[in-house]
Scaffold this active site. Structure first.
Site, mmCIF file in Angstrom:
data_model
loop_
_atom_site.group_PDB
_atom_site.id
_atom_site.type_symbol
_atom_site.label_atom_id
_atom_site.label_comp_id
_atom_site.label_asym_id
_atom_site.label_seq_id
_atom_site.Cartn_x
_atom_site.Cartn_y
_atom_site.Cartn_z
ATOM 1 N N GLU A 46 -86.608 0.419 -17.358
ATOM 2 C CA GLU A 46 -85.625 -0.490 -17.918
ATOM 3 C C GLU A 46 -84.806 -1.129 -16.797
ATOM 4 O O GLU A 46 -84.414 -0.462 -15.834
ATOM 5 C CB GLU A 46 -84.690 0.282 -18.853
ATOM 6 N N LYS A 137 -83.858 -6.267 -25.874
ATOM 7 C CA LYS A 137 -83.224 -5.098 -26.480
ATOM 8 C C LYS A 137 -82.343 -5.528 -27.653
ATOM 9 O O LYS A 137 -81.479 -6.390 -27.515
ATOM 10 C CB LYS A 137 -82.398 -4.370 -25.426
ATOM 11 N N CYS A 171 -85.185 2.148 -24.348
ATOM 12 C CA CYS A 171 -84.170 3.201 -24.322
ATOM 13 C C CYS A 171 -83.737 3.582 -25.736
ATOM 14 O O CYS A 171 -84.562 3.945 -26.570
ATOM 15 C CB CYS A 171 -83.016 2.776 -23.427
#
Length: 316
Positions: A46, A137, A171
């Site tokens: 990430e 995200k 994540c």
């Protein structure tokens, strides 16, 4: 081409913090190494370019921001990348030379807004060097919301490859059951989880997702230390009480029954390799298929809005 086996590489390395060109250069070097080892799928962490800014406060407390923190954000913004752009072209060329599918976490400048919003994004490249697409995200976590915007349903791709369908959630998106359900319904088989979470509890999440989705999971984190951070960032003095090891890694590869194939590895930069037996995906669906015979669409249904969100709609 053997489509029942594939060699994959999970790159556990630290960012060249606040320096996008050095970050691209490091990405290219690591891709060259993975390519020499014969990896056909290569995954990076990430926010690998230009950084996951762990420990940085950007001069913000509830109710105020500092001028020094704005300078830090400016540096972060300047070293984030446009998609597509010259940096993605370099990474694409390296992917082509390696002959590999590549998934890499970057901080993306919104190409439609030349001043402002950044997104935590996963980019997908094909072995021909083409940028296949991206995932932004959906929900930055905690203080990440200060520096990153929210993606929308228009960037939830799953890509067909000779080795199965590849997709990614970033994540803590993987703690969102409905986001996972959308990925499973799209048939993800190589599930990529770029992360900044190095806690032991993350390992439980990785193994759960693999067993729940009956897919291979490639979880990729950075290894970084305080020494990696530039001295001139405004919040550098706040690092005094932080541990030298800022992110300890924990990258791993897990099979469709939730068992480790490789890793987790902590405490160093490395590339983790594994040969995946893709027949295990079908084998694992014998007794559980979350989007198939184990689903109950007569009881539960999920609606996913994949339209791009806009502030203004023009009627002409």
């Amino acid at each position: 081409m053997d489509k029942t086996n594939v060699k994959v590489a999970v790159v556990q390395a630290g960012s060249e913090i606040m320096d996008k060109q050095k970050g691209v250069n490091k990405t290219v070097r690591l891709l060259e190494e993975a390519g020499r080892e014969g990896a056909k799928i290569v995954v990076f962490p990430e926010a690998f370019i230009p950084a996951y800014p762990r420990g940085m406060a950007f001069g913000a407390v509830v109710g105020s921001r500092s001028s020094e923190g704005r300078k830090d954000f400016l540096q972060y913004w300047k070293n984030s990348i446009a998609v597509p752009g010259p940096e993605t072209a370099e990474i694409g060329e390296a992917a082509k030379k390696a002959g590999a599918y590549v998934v890499i976490g970057v901080i993306e400048k919104d190409s439609e807004s030349t001043q402002g919003t950044l997104y935590c994004t996963a980019l997908f490249f094909g072995p021909d060097g083409e940028l296949l697409g991206k995932h932004r995200k959906l929900k930055p976590t905690g203080s990440e919301r200060l520096i990153w915007g929210e993606g929308d349903g228009s960037t939830l791709p799953v890509f067909d490859t000779p080795y199965g369908k590849i997709g990614a959630l970033i994540c803590w998106e993987n703690y969102m059951p409905l986001a996972r359900a959308a990925m499973y319904e799209k048939g993800v088989q190589i599930y990529v989880m770029p992360t900044a979470d190095h806690r032991d509890t993350w390992q439980a999440t990785v193994r759960h997702v693999a067993a729940e989705g009956r897919c291979f999971v490639l979880s990729c984190n950075q290894y970084s230390t305080k020494a990696d951070y530039p001295e001139d960032i405004a919040s550098r003095d706040e690092f005094a009480d932080l541990p030298d090891e800022m992110t300890r890694g924990g990258s791993c590869i897990v099979d469709p029954l939730g068992e480790y194939v490789a890793g987790p590895v902590f405490g160093k930069e490395t590339i983790i390799y594994a040969n995946l037996d893709l027949d295990k995906i079908a084998e694992s669906h014998f007794d559980f298929d979350v989007a198939g015979h184990y689903a109950r669409p007569d009881v539960f249904q999920l609606t996913v809005n994949e339209k791009k969100k806009t502030n203004v709609t023009w009627n002409k």
